[in-house]
Scaffold this motif. Structure first.
Motif, short mmCIF file in Angstrom:
data_model
loop_
_atom_site.label_atom_id
_atom_site.label_comp_id
_atom_site.label_asym_id
_atom_site.label_seq_id
_atom_site.Cartn_x
_atom_site.Cartn_y
_atom_site.Cartn_z
N VAL A 26 0.98 -1.40 0.09
CA VAL A 26 -0.15 -0.48 -0.03
C VAL A 26 1.06 1.11 -0.55
CG1 VAL A 26 -1.69 1.37 1.17
CG2 VAL A 26 -2.09 -1.46 1.64
N ILE A 27 0.74 2.10 -1.15
CA ILE A 27 1.32 3.69 -1.04
C ILE A 27 0.72 4.06 -0.73
CG2 ILE A 27 2.94 4.92 -2.74
CD1 ILE A 27 3.85 1.68 -4.35
N ASN A 28 1.74 5.09 0.08
CA ASN A 28 0.27 7.04 0.79
C ASN A 28 2.05 7.64 0.55
OD1 ASN A 28 -1.75 5.77 0.74
ND2 ASN A 28 -1.50 5.51 3.37
N ASP A 29 1.20 8.80 -0.12
CA ASP A 29 2.23 9.72 -0.04
C ASP A 29 2.15 10.99 0.83
OD1 ASP A 29 3.72 9.11 -2.07
OD2 ASP A 29 2.70 10.21 -3.83
N VAL A 30 3.07 11.74 1.64
CA VAL A 30 2.90 12.73 2.02
C VAL A 30 3.66 13.80 2.32
CG1 VAL A 30 3.92 12.19 3.86
CG2 VAL A 30 2.30 13.41 4.44
N SER A 31 2.91 14.88 2.47
CA SER A 31 3.95 16.58 1.96
C SER A 31 3.24 17.61 2.82
CB SER A 31 3.77 17.26 0.25
OG SER A 31 2.17 17.63 0.67
N PHE A 32 4.62 18.29 3.39
CA PHE A 32 4.30 18.97 4.28
C PHE A 32 5.55 20.22 4.38
CE2 PHE A 32 6.26 14.89 5.83
CZ PHE A 32 7.61 14.87 6.33
N TRP A 33 5.08 21.28 5.23
CA TRP A 33 6.21 22.19 5.40
C TRP A 33 6.95 21.34 6.78
CZ3 TRP A 33 6.51 25.16 1.34
CH2 TRP A 33 4.99 25.28 0.94
N VAL A 34 7.90 22.19 6.95
CA VAL A 34 8.83 21.73 7.78
C VAL A 34 8.98 22.76 8.20
CG1 VAL A 34 9.95 19.43 6.00
CG2 VAL A 34 11.20 21.52 5.96
N PRO A 35 10.31 23.02 9.68
CA PRO A 35 11.14 23.68 10.15
C PRO A 35 11.78 23.84 9.88
CG PRO A 35 10.31 21.76 11.60
CD PRO A 35 10.14 21.68 10.45
N ASP A 36 12.70 25.27 10.36
CA ASP A 36 13.69 25.03 9.73
C ASP A 36 15.42 24.22 10.34
OD1 ASP A 36 13.75 27.26 8.31
OD2 ASP A 36 13.95 28.88 9.90
N ASP A 37 15.14 23.57 11.53
CA ASP A 37 15.78 22.41 12.48
C ASP A 37 15.12 21.09 11.70
OD1 ASP A 37 13.38 22.60 13.62
OD2 ASP A 37 14.56 22.89 15.12
N PHE A 38 14.98 20.52 10.96
CA PHE A 38 13.96 19.75 10.40
C PHE A 38 15.42 18.71 10.41
CE2 PHE A 38 12.39 16.78 7.08
CZ PHE A 38 11.90 16.27 7.62
N VAL A 62 11.08 4.54 2.54
CA VAL A 62 10.16 6.16 2.03
C VAL A 62 11.10 6.47 1.59
CG1 VAL A 62 9.56 7.80 3.76
CG2 VAL A 62 10.16 5.54 4.81
N GLU A 63 10.62 7.16 -0.11
CA GLU A 63 11.37 8.13 -0.50
C GLU A 63 11.14 9.19 -0.19
OE1 GLU A 63 10.15 6.46 -4.18
OE2 GLU A 63 11.03 7.99 -5.23
N LEU A 64 12.05 10.34 -0.34
CA LEU A 64 11.94 11.64 -0.80
C LEU A 64 12.22 11.95 -2.26
CD1 LEU A 64 11.98 14.34 0.61
CD2 LEU A 64 14.37 14.40 0.03
N PHE A 65 10.34 12.24 -2.60
CA PHE A 65 10.42 12.43 -4.07
C PHE A 65 10.32 13.37 -4.29
CE2 PHE A 65 5.82 12.99 -4.84
CZ PHE A 65 5.09 12.87 -3.69
N ASP A 66 10.17 14.81 -3.58
CA ASP A 66 10.10 16.05 -4.21
C ASP A 66 10.24 17.38 -2.68
OD1 ASP A 66 9.46 18.61 -5.62
OD2 ASP A 66 7.65 18.72 -4.31
N ASN A 67 11.26 17.77 -3.24
CA ASN A 67 11.79 18.75 -2.15
C ASN A 67 11.55 20.69 -3.13
OD1 ASN A 67 13.52 19.33 0.11
ND2 ASN A 67 14.80 18.55 -0.79
N PHE A 68 11.28 21.57 -1.69
CA PHE A 68 10.66 22.30 -2.64
C PHE A 68 10.61 23.25 -1.60
CE2 PHE A 68 6.59 24.86 -2.68
CZ PHE A 68 7.14 25.96 -3.58
N VAL A 69 11.07 24.96 -2.13
CA VAL A 69 11.21 25.95 -1.45
C VAL A 69 10.15 27.41 -1.46
CG1 VAL A 69 12.57 27.50 -0.17
CG2 VAL A 69 14.10 25.21 -1.17
N HIS A 70 9.23 27.26 -1.12
CA HIS A 70 8.61 28.40 -1.15
C HIS A 70 9.10 29.91 -2.08
CE1 HIS A 70 5.27 31.28 -1.48
NE2 HIS A 70 4.54 29.88 -1.25
N PRO A 71 9.02 29.85 -3.35
CA PRO A 71 9.80 31.49 -3.90
C PRO A 71 9.82 32.21 -3.24
CG PRO A 71 8.21 31.13 -5.57
CD PRO A 71 8.25 28.96 -4.25
#
Ligand code: PHE
Length: 376
Positions: free
Chosen positions: A290-302, A322-331
């Protein structure tokens, strides 16, 4: 802690351990024909930071000391991250040749070949001048120590002969071990490596399913470690090998979680008297994931390893990957966001979507509470 899988009769880690011990006992004897290498397989994994790092010359700013890499009990104690933590103590006790087996603990990614606890075997052998150059008969014409300089092939206190002779002895020992385990046709290669406690250092890689797999680290023991341990008249080599890596390759075990299985359909496949019996593991069930994704904002010290720990703590052995598939910084806001894909699969039985979803929500909730992440 305390499961001591490597001591459990008929466990694959015990079978491979016995094979390696037999190799050392059959090929290396002391002057009294007794096994040369002493074995320690019950030393507690709780060690001091001094044992794990300082005694091995790990610099105080070395990345391996980070809180996100190891399991610390407090500022003085931790779970050993490698069996090298016992090198210095055993040398101080006067031992010249020993093997240390045990569970080691590291915070790491979550996938089929990484688990927060795994097993290592450390090997150390020290030599006097006579022992190292015994093949020469007359050793008066070779020099053991010098006050020279360090370069790619040697330490400052070692002569080139000493260093090359140790290298040859170490590599022969490990090459023969690999042939003993995997047969004479196994493909292997030495790769230059760096460890704070050995110089020069190498890793041994063996070919597995078309790819090079790193199975051990090794090198010539830093002379400073020997002098601090009262063995400055000797030189030596050390290696540390990963037992799960070797066992996965030897028995075709596809997932590291299986080592913790108490399912008889797993364990019975390793129920043999003779550790040399050829065994190829046959998967007894292939459940669908069973594959589930989750995406979240992280604190600076994450730190990613904090999240991986939560996943393992809550999901246990049901989490396969567990695979990190997206790493994003809000412009604009510069807030960081991460998206992970978590694969849930039970090794022994089928898993319902509902069960997986519950664990998944538990993981996210714990992330919010413990790490301050914010679901998107
Ligand atoms: N302790 C090292 C590791 O865990 C392996 C090693 C042992 C390297 C002994 C050199 C000598 O990666």
């Amino acid at each position: 802690m305390g499961k001591n899988l490597h001591c459990k009769h008929n466990h694959p880690l015990n079978l491979i351990t016995r094979r390696i011990e037999n190799y050392f006992n059959n090929n290396y004897r002391n002057n009294w024909r007794a096994p040369m290498f002493s074995k320690f397989d019950r030393i507690s994994p709780v060690v001091t930071l001094t044992q794990n790092f300082d005694s091995l010359l790990v610099p105080s700013d070395h990345p391996s000391r980070a809180l996100s890499e190891s399991y610390y009990l407090n500022s003085e104690y931790m779970l050993r991250a490698h069996t090298s933590a016992h090198q210095s103590d055993l040398i101080k006790q006067g031992l010249d040749a020993f093997l240390v087996l045990g569970d080691v603990y590291r915070r790491d990614t979550v996938d089929a070949s990484h688990y927060p606890v795994f097993h290592q075997m450390e090997g150390v052998r020290l030599f006097s001048k006579q022992e190292l150059f015994s093949h020469l008969g007359d050793t008066s014409r070779v020099t053991f120590f010098e006050n020279g300089s360090r370069d790619a092939t040697k330490q400052e206190r070692h002569t080139i002969e000493t260093s090359l002779c140790l290298e040859e002895n170490l590599k022969n020992t490990l090459r023969n071990l690999a042939n003993n385990l995997f047969g004479d046709d196994v493909e292997m290669q030495w790769v230059d490596a760096y460890f704070p406690f050995t110089h020069p250092s190498w890793e041994l890689e063996i070919k597995y399913q078309g790819e090079w797999l790193e199975v051990l680290g090794c090198g010539i023991v830093e002379q400073e470690i020997l002098s601090s341990a009262g063995a400055d008249s000797r030189v030596g080599w050390a290696f540390g090998l990963g037992l799960e890596r070797l066992a996965m390759r030897l028995y075709s075990i596809p997932d590291i979680r299986l080592f913790w299985s108490e399912d008889s359909r797993f364990l019975d496949q390793f129920n043999v008297e003779d550790p040399n019996t050829k065994i190829t593991y046959k998967p007894f069930s292939k459940q669908s994931p069973v594959i589930n994704d989750v995406s979240f904002w992280v604190p600076d010290d994450f730190s990613e390893n904090d999240f991986y720990d939560i996943v393992r703590n809550i999901g246990g052995d049901i989490v396969e990957n567990v695979e990190l598939f997206d790493n994003f910084v809000h412009p604009k806001t510069k807030r960081k966001s991460k998206a992970y894909r978590i694969t849930y699969r039970h090794m022994e039985r089928s898993l319902t979507k509902r069960e997986a979803n519950e664990i998944h929500s538990g993981i996210v909730a714990a992330g919010v509470q413990q790490l301050g992440i914010q679901e998107r």
